[in-house]
Design an enzyme around this catalytic site. Structure first.
Site, PDB file in Angstrom:
ATOM      1  N   ASP A   5       2.023  -9.116   1.692  1.00 61.80           N
ATOM      2  CA  ASP A   5       2.602  -7.794   1.935  1.00 61.80           C
ATOM      3  C   ASP A   5       2.340  -7.492   3.418  1.00 61.80           C
ATOM      4  O   ASP A   5       1.489  -8.129   4.052  1.00 61.80           O
ATOM      5  CB  ASP A   5       1.886  -6.777   1.033  1.00 61.80           C
ATOM      6  CG  ASP A   5       2.112  -5.344   1.452  1.00 61.80           C
ATOM      7  OD1 ASP A   5       3.291  -4.953   1.605  1.00 61.80           O
ATOM      8  OD2 ASP A   5       1.122  -4.623   1.666  1.00 61.80           O
ATOM      9  N   ASP A  29       2.680  -3.768   5.259  1.00 62.83           N
ATOM     10  CA  ASP A  29       2.064  -2.469   5.572  1.00 62.83           C
ATOM     11  C   ASP A  29       0.827  -2.201   4.714  1.00 62.83           C
ATOM     12  O   ASP A  29       0.914  -2.196   3.497  1.00 62.83           O
ATOM     13  CB  ASP A  29       3.091  -1.363   5.392  1.00 62.83           C
ATOM     14  CG  ASP A  29       4.243  -1.526   6.370  1.00 62.83           C
ATOM     15  OD1 ASP A  29       5.392  -1.675   5.923  1.00 62.83           O
ATOM     16  OD2 ASP A  29       3.991  -1.562   7.582  1.00 62.83           O
ATOM     17  N   GLU A  74       0.412   2.470   8.298  1.00 61.66           N
ATOM     18  CA  GLU A  74       1.051   3.696   7.783  1.00 61.66           C
ATOM     19  C   GLU A  74       0.680   4.966   8.552  1.00 61.66           C
ATOM     20  O   GLU A  74       1.559   5.637   9.106  1.00 61.66           O
ATOM     21  CB  GLU A  74       0.712   3.866   6.284  1.00 61.66           C
ATOM     22  CG  GLU A  74       1.292   2.783   5.396  1.00 61.66           C
ATOM     23  CD  GLU A  74       2.814   2.824   5.296  1.00 61.66           C
ATOM     24  OE1 GLU A  74       3.387   1.951   4.626  1.00 61.66           O
ATOM     25  OE2 GLU A  74       3.446   3.723   5.894  1.00 61.66           O
ATOM     26  N   GLY A 124      11.357   3.805   3.456  1.00 65.70           N
ATOM     27  CA  GLY A 124      11.401   5.028   4.263  1.00 65.70           C
ATOM     28  C   GLY A 124      12.544   5.964   3.882  1.00 65.70           C
ATOM     29  O   GLY A 124      12.372   7.190   3.817  1.00 65.70           O
ATOM     30  N   THR A 150       7.800  -7.670   1.606  1.00 64.40           N
ATOM     31  CA  THR A 150       7.495  -6.299   2.007  1.00 64.40           C
ATOM     32  C   THR A 150       8.664  -5.361   1.725  1.00 64.40           C
ATOM     33  O   THR A 150       9.813  -5.785   1.598  1.00 64.40           O
ATOM     34  CB  THR A 150       7.181  -6.223   3.521  1.00 64.40           C
ATOM     35  OG1 THR A 150       7.010  -4.860   3.899  1.00 64.40           O
ATOM     36  CG2 THR A 150       8.302  -6.824   4.364  1.00 64.40           C
ATOM     37  N   ASP A 159      -2.054  -4.263  -0.834  1.00 61.56           N
ATOM     38  CA  ASP A 159      -3.014  -3.183  -0.507  1.00 61.56           C
ATOM     39  C   ASP A 159      -2.888  -1.982  -1.414  1.00 61.56           C
ATOM     40  O   ASP A 159      -3.686  -1.049  -1.315  1.00 61.56           O
ATOM     41  CB  ASP A 159      -2.779  -2.714   0.938  1.00 61.56           C
ATOM     42  CG  ASP A 159      -1.477  -1.909   1.041  1.00 61.56           C
ATOM     43  OD1 ASP A 159      -1.564  -0.717   1.402  1.00 61.56           O
ATOM     44  OD2 ASP A 159      -0.408  -2.457   0.737  1.00 61.56           O
TER      45      ASP A 159
HETATM   46  C1  XBP Z   1       5.356  -0.152   2.896  1.00 60.42           C
HETATM   47  C2  XBP Z   1       6.493   0.760   2.663  1.00 60.42           C
HETATM   48  C3  XBP Z   1       7.508   0.971   3.744  1.00 60.42           C
HETATM   49  C4  XBP Z   1       6.847   1.614   4.951  1.00 60.42           C
HETATM   50  C5  XBP Z   1       7.863   2.270   5.845  1.00 60.42           C
HETATM   51  O1  XBP Z   1       5.866  -1.425   2.630  1.00 60.42           O
HETATM   52  O2  XBP Z   1       6.637   1.266   1.571  1.00 60.42           O
HETATM   53  O3  XBP Z   1       8.500   1.846   3.244  1.00 60.42           O
HETATM   54  O4  XBP Z   1       5.973   2.644   4.494  1.00 60.42           O
HETATM   55  O5  XBP Z   1       8.795   1.300   6.279  1.00 60.42           O
HETATM   56  P1  XBP Z   1       4.899  -2.667   2.200  1.00 60.42           P
HETATM   57  P2  XBP Z   1      10.368   1.628   6.188  1.00 60.42           P
HETATM   58  O6  XBP Z   1       3.529  -2.111   1.827  1.00 60.42           O
HETATM   59  O7  XBP Z   1       5.635  -3.280   1.036  1.00 60.42           O
HETATM   60  O8  XBP Z   1       4.838  -3.543   3.418  1.00 60.42           O
HETATM   61  O9  XBP Z   1      10.549   3.022   6.739  1.00 60.42           O
HETATM   62  O10 XBP Z   1      11.026   0.561   7.016  1.00 60.42           O
HETATM   63  O11 XBP Z   1      10.678   1.529   4.720  1.00 60.42           O
HETATM   64 MG    MG Z   2       1.554  -2.413   1.447  1.00 54.31          MG
END
Ligand code: XBP
Ligand code: MG
Length: 249
Positions: free
Chosen positions: A8, A10, A17, A52, A121, A182
């Site tokens: 993953d 983020d 974040e 997002g 992701t 995470d």
């Molecule tokens: C995390 C998310 C993403 C980001 C924002 O993704 O949910 O939506 O918060 O990015 P992961 P975008 O943990 O799966 O990596 O605004 O491009 O969605």
């Molecule tokens: Mg994540």
């Protein structure tokens, strides 16, 4: 037999974040003259929804904001999200968010051990490119055979779609891989695809329910920055390939 590691992004590769995505959203809102400012607590609640664009929609609906009824709201959200992504990419270019402990070391060790790497992701592909090239250098994009990201699948996490997509593209079965996540949305997605999952939680996800995880720790650790949780649970300072093979086995 452990063949591949699927990461993953983020919250897992980097704690993006609070100081990355959240800041980028607020910059885009400000530029559009919107009073939608997301403070840290509000953003923590909104993280329940991945994606997002979906997150902005969720914000309008759950806070009963008047804009939610605008006939062109979907187009406005798409435009806002494109602007937010431009800001996020710029924040990554300014190296605002470092990789989490142990990530660079474990990726290198995995490559040296001949393990295949991939990314699964919810975030937008440009964001992955920006994070990787600004932390590990532009060549690092080639370390990952598949970068499954964003709108490439119909359903985002907690749906298993993105992990299924990566497994299919790599022609691997889930029992040949380990997933690194995470959050609860993340582990539900990986488990939904049949993957054993290792959790490194963070400020926003420490209290999530990680039932069924192969390991739940604070971070992957480095020799000079041991993982307290791993020390407590396994008497080791950092996650290495041997431990991954043990967890996978
Ligand atoms: C995390 C998310 C993403 C980001 C924002 O993704 O949910 O939506 O918060 O990015 P992961 P975008 O943990 O799966 O990596 O605004 O491009 O969605
Ligand atoms: Mg994540």
């Amino acid at each position: 037999m452990l063949n591949a590691l699927i990461f993953d992004v983020d919250g897992t590769l980097a704690d993006t974040e609070r100081d990355g995505h959240r800041v980028a959203f607020n910059l885009a809102f400000e530029e559009a003259g919107l009073d939608w400012h997301w403070d840290e607590a509000t953003y923590g609640e909104l993280l329940a929804v991945t994606g997002g664009k979906e997150r902005m929609k969720h914000f309008l609906e759950t806070r009963e904001r008047p804009e939610r009824h605008d006939p062109d709201i979907d187009e406005r959200i798409r435009a806002l999200h494109a602007q937010k992504t431009r800001h996020y990419v710029e924040l990554m270019r300014q190296s605002r968010v470092p990789l989490r402990p142990g990530v660079q070391r474990l990726l290198q060790e995995a490559r040296d051990a001949g393990l295949r790497l991939a990314i699964a992701t919810t975030t937008t592909p440009e964001n992955v490119t920006a994070l990787l090239s600004n932390t590990l250098g532009p060549d690092s994009l080639d370390w990952f055979e598949v970068i499954g990201a964003g709108d490439i699948v119909p359903k985002k996490k907690p749906g298993p779609d993105i992990y299924d997509h990566v497994l299919q593209r790599m022609n691997l079965t889930s029992d040949q891989c380990l997933a690194f996540e995470d959050s609860r949305n993340g582990i539900l997605s990986a488990q939904g695809a049949g993957l054993k999952t290792l959790i490194t939680y963070n400020g926003y996800t420490a209290d999530d329910d990680f039932s069924g995880a192969a390991l739940v720790i604070d971070h992957l650790g480095d020799p000079d920055n041991p993982s307290r949780e791993l020390q407590r649970q396994h008497g080791r300072d950092f996650v290495d390939i041997d431990l991954l093979r043990e967890l996978h086995g």
